[in-house]
Structure formats: C-alpha cells, structure tokens
Design a protein around this motif. Structure first.
Motif, PDB file in Angstrom:
ATOM      1  N   ARG A   4       0.840  -1.191   0.000  1.00 17.85           N
ATOM      2  CA  ARG A   4       0.000   0.000   0.000  1.00 17.85           C
ATOM      3  C   ARG A   4       0.875   1.242   0.000  1.00 17.85           C
ATOM      4  NH1 ARG A   4      -4.137   0.970   4.872  1.00 17.85           N
ATOM      5  NH2 ARG A   4      -2.162   1.001   5.987  1.00 17.85           N
ATOM      6  N   SER A 100     -10.482   1.437  -4.135  1.00 22.45           N
ATOM      7  CA  SER A 100      -9.267   0.618  -4.192  1.00 22.45           C
ATOM      8  C   SER A 100      -9.150  -0.107  -5.525  1.00 22.45           C
ATOM      9  CB  SER A 100      -9.270  -0.388  -3.036  1.00 22.45           C
ATOM     10  OG  SER A 100      -9.142   0.267  -1.794  1.00 22.45           O
ATOM     11  N   ARG A 103      -7.822   2.348  -8.116  1.00 23.58           N
ATOM     12  CA  ARG A 103      -6.811   3.265  -7.592  1.00 23.58           C
ATOM     13  C   ARG A 103      -5.817   3.735  -8.641  1.00 23.58           C
ATOM     14  NH1 ARG A 103      -3.323  -0.732  -3.599  1.00 23.58           N
ATOM     15  NH2 ARG A 103      -2.915  -2.386  -5.101  1.00 23.58           N
ATOM     16  N   GLU A 126      -5.356   6.085  -2.042  1.00 21.19           N
ATOM     17  CA  GLU A 126      -5.346   5.104  -0.954  1.00 21.19           C
ATOM     18  C   GLU A 126      -5.924   5.712   0.325  1.00 21.19           C
ATOM     19  OE1 GLU A 126      -4.572   1.973  -1.062  1.00 21.19           O
ATOM     20  OE2 GLU A 126      -2.905   1.570  -2.415  1.00 21.19           O
ATOM     21  N   ALA A 129      -9.798   5.744   0.337  1.00 17.64           N
ATOM     22  CA  ALA A 129     -10.407   4.466   0.713  1.00 17.64           C
ATOM     23  C   ALA A 129     -10.240   4.189   2.197  1.00 17.64           C
ATOM     24  CB  ALA A 129      -9.793   3.338  -0.115  1.00 17.64           C
TER      25      ALA A 129
END
Length: 502
Positions: A4, A100, A103, A126, A129
């Motif tokens: 991430r 997501s 993204r 990110e 979300a």
C-alpha cells in the motif's frame, strides 16, 4: 502492486508499480464531458504541467442547479437517516472497495489534473479508501453512536444518541481532491446526513469519481449530489437556506466568511467544520541527526510543490548547527527532480496555475536573502526555494502554498519554541532532537494539532487515517477535532438523550 502506498513510503520495490501506473496513464480517456445534469457554462480542466492539454469538459452549476441539488438532498434525507446504521456502513465500505479497485486509474487522473507525482497521487487515492473504512469503523464500534446513560431511579432507562443534522454542503480543495472530498462527504453520510459536494474547479474529476463509486456501492439516489464551479457556486451553496451544515477545507479568509454565514444565516447557528491551512514550522536542535532532518524537511517543504496544508514553510535551526544544516539542505534541494509528474523520475511537479506562479514571483521578489531557487522555470514550474527573512516578515507569517521555505537560526531552545509558536496558524509542527527534555517540551508546548519528532519521511507532513489525527489549532481549524481522527464522524451529528420511564 503488492504493498500500500502512503505519504511516508521511502523504500520499496517500485518497478511493478511504475509499470502499472504507466499502463493506467495510457488507458485514460481524455476529452470526456461531465456534469450533463447541470445547465451552466462549460469549463475545462487542464493539465498544469501542459496547460494547453484539455483533460475534460464540465458544466458549471447555476443557482437553479444548486437549488435543485439541495432539494434532492432534502428529499432523500428522511429515508437515509432512517436507514439502519449497519447498512450505511456497508455501503460506505463498498465505496472504499470501489476506490481501491480503481486506484491506478484515479491516481493517474490526479497526476494529470493536479500535478502530483505518482506516489503522491496513489497516496491520495489510498487515503480516500482508508478514510471511508476508518470512519465506517467509528460508526460500527459505537453501535451507531448509541450508548446507555445512568439512572436516577430503577424504572428509568436513558440512552445517548447522535442524530444527523440534515443536508451538509461539502466544499473541497484542489490539493487532495479525492482524500479530502471523500473524507468530509463520507463522514457526513455515515452520520446520516445527505450531501451536496462542490469540488475545486481546478480538480473537478475527483467529484465525478466519488459520485460513481458511491452510486456503484448502492447509495440511494439523492443522498449524494454534485455541483461544479468556482467560488461563486460555493458561495451560493453555502448561503442556500436549506443547508444544515458545512464541511470545508481551504483558505482562512473563505473559512471566516463561511463561519459567519453559518452563524447568522438562520435564527440559530449551524455547524461549520473547517480545516484552514497552516504556516508550519520545524525545530532543528543542537542534538539533531542533520541528515535525517534535511531529508524530512526537504520532503515536507517541496512535496506537491509545497501545496499542502501541512507543508513545512519555516525552519529554525540551533545557531551552532545552522551553517552545516543550511549547506546540506541546499544540496538536497538541488537534487530534487522538477518536471512533468507523469514521469517516474519526477519528485516535484508544477504549481496548480498561473495565479500561483504570480504569487511565487512576488514572494521571491520580497525575500531579503535567497539561498537557493527563486526563479520561474517556465509555464507553471518554479524552483524549490530557500530564503531567510527576519522575524515578523510576511514570508515568515503568511501561508504561501508554494515550494518556498524560510530558514533562520536561534540562540536558545526557548527562543526556538517561541519562534515556532509565533504565527496565527497551528496545524502541524516538527522537531529533530535527541534530547528527551527538548522532545518533552516540544510535545507539551507546541501550539499545533499534529506533532512529529525525528520523522525522516516528512518533518510536518504525512498524516494517515487512524494513525495521526489531523486537527487544526488556532487559525487552522474551527472545532478542535480533526479528520483522520477518532472524533471526526461524531461532529456531523448532534447529541440527544432519550429517557423512558418503564
């Protein structure tokens, strides 16, 4: 991409990410038309790196469109507030999953529309979300913001509940268009309000994207409404008589106007939840790791071309460390790659528009001493700039929203703390020190809502949902509770106690 992206990523294998991002850039469908439900004049969004490039066309909301959006939200309100909190949370969690899933596409749009580099754009998406998931968790953990209270007699039952206000206007800025628009709107929706969102006219696509992910998550029609336009549209929305509250992120002057409207526009005050920018400082003490300090300061000063509410703009260095720190900071700044943020090697892209370039030129002209930069590179590209200005100078006091920092020395730690706190703003602050007493004093006395110590990944930037609450003190906020934090969603509701005699 198996990890991430946050704003604090330093070391990771980025090769696969860059391949995927380049694929997403190539797949974007530019030139589309949005806002067909609106009836005003058309306007275009353009790439600040290449102002000649039109990204999409949008319709401006007329006063009639604003009225229709508010009426739509009002009509949907009763059903939405009566929707069980579990269902509201499930819809918002589904919207987070939709973000997501998209993204890379959404991040590619942000790079073109706002001028963010690849990691900044992915971090913005990110965070959007994660904000929805974190805020949904607040609703779930509190059982829909309902809890029992005490008893004065055995045949008495009392509960405390939080109830929605009604229709919330959400006005979002250009710099974190997905994260801030999504966070404010998502919190309002979870609390049971309906929403009319106006994104920045410099970053309108984020509003369309949020509309789509909420719709696809099953949000009922009318619960979330979207209008486009400039400050005139925002003013019309804020002054609409059927608006029950405002959430706003932006400049202090506009924030004060909104607050006045919400205090005086009806016979009773309405909530005005605001984050209003900063003039953020960092202390570099005699015991600091200078290499870590330089890295943290450079990242927070020049990321997103200084166009962050949390961006570092003032640095105060212990006198004995000042020459070495300044030399290292100049060297680090000289290494920053400025250019098209769609390219993988770019760290700092353009400022958002020509008005920002004019503001940069005025700031550079007013600087008594320029250590590095100070020049416009062409178009919307400017130098990352380091200057020194005396105490009280406008450059040390006023928010610029530019890649422009002042550096000065201090004699004693007490003087450094005084300089840190001397501005009206109080959003973020940082320190680099290995002295425990100095760290304790900093955390006790710094007048800002977000504090960092020895943070190489960002001296004053990089807050993340559920990790750092993002609360503005003094002129940087209005409520004493910040986004990304555990008390945020509750601000979008009003308290009610319910006593029932058994």
């Amino acid at each position: 991409m198996t990890f991430r992206i946050t704003y604090s990523v330093l070391d990771a294998d980025m090769e696969q990410l860059h391949k995927e991002f380049e694929g997403a850039l190539g797949a974007l469908k530019l030139g589309r038309e949005f806002g067909g439900r609106l009836s005003g004049a058309s306007f275009t969004s353009r790439n600040p790196s290449k102002p000649e490039q039109t990204l999409a066309t949008y319709k401006t909301a007329t006063s009639g469109d604003v009225d229709a959006a508010v009426k739509s939200a009002r009509k949907a309100y009763t059903r939405w507030r009566q929707t069980p909190w579990q269902e509201r949370a499930a819809i918002i969690r589904k919207a987070a999953d939709n973000i997501s899933a998209r993204r890379l596409e959404l991040a590619a749009w942000l790079t073109l529309e706002v001028g963010k580099n690849r990691l900044e754009s992915l971090g913005d998406v990110e965070e959007s979300a994660d904000l929805l998931r974190y805020y949904a968790g607040q609703l779930e953990q509190s059982q829909g913001f309902s809890q029992p209270l005490g008893k004065l007699s055995p045949n008495e039952d009392t509960r405390d509940v939080l109830r929605p206000y009604g229709v919330f206007a959400v006005i979002a800025p250009f710099n974190f268009p997905m994260a801030l628009g999504t966070g404010m709107a998502g919190a309002a929706l979870l609390a049971g309000n309906t929403v009319v969102l106006k994104p920045s006219d410099s970053a309108p696509f984020s509003g369309e994207a949020l509309f789509e992910v909420l719709r696809d998550a099953g949000l009922p029609e009318g619960v979330f409404n979207l209008v486009h336009g400039d400050g005139i549209v925002g003013e019309a929305l804020s002054k609409h008589p059927d608006i029950d509250g405002i959430a706003f992120t932006g400049g202090s002057a506009v924030g004060k106007q909104l607050q006045h409207t919400m205090l005086t526009g009806r016979s009773y005050p309405r909530p005005c939840l605001m984050e209003l920018g900063g003039k953020n400082g960092a202390l570099i003490t005699a015991s600091a790791d200078l290499d870590a300090a330089v890295e943290g300061c450079a990242r927070s000063s020049f990321g997103l071309s200084g166009q962050k509410c949390s961006a570092l703009s003032r640095i105060f260095v212990a006198k004995e460390k000042y020459p070495e720190f300044l030399r290292k900071l100049i060297d680090r700044t000289a290494s920053i790659k400025v250019g098209d943020p769609a390219l993988r090697e770019t760290y700092m892209g353009p400022v958002i528009n020509a008005k920002s370039v004019v503001r940069f030129e005025a700031a550079a002209k007013s600087a008594p001493q320029i250590h590095f930069g100070g020049k416009v590179r062409g178009g919307n590209f400017v130098d990352p700039t380091i200057v020194t200005a005396p105490k009280g100078h406008a450059l040390t006091r006023d928010e610029l929203f530019l890649p422009f920092i002042t550096v000065d020395s201090y004699e004693t730690f007490e003087e450094g703390m005084q300089r840190l706190n001397e501005v009206d703003y109080g959003l973020t602050a940082g320190i680099f020190s290995n002295d425990e007493a100095e760290l304790a004093t900093f955390f006790d006395e710094a007048q800002a809502g977000v504090l960092y110590a020895n943070r190489k990944t960002g001296a004053t930037t990089g807050a993340w949902p559920g990790v750092q609450s993002f609360c503005g003190w003094k002129a940087s906020g209005s409520t004493g509770r910040g986004g990304c934090g555990p008390f945020y969603v509750g601000q979008f509701a009003r308290e009610q106690s319910r006593t029932r005699m058994l």
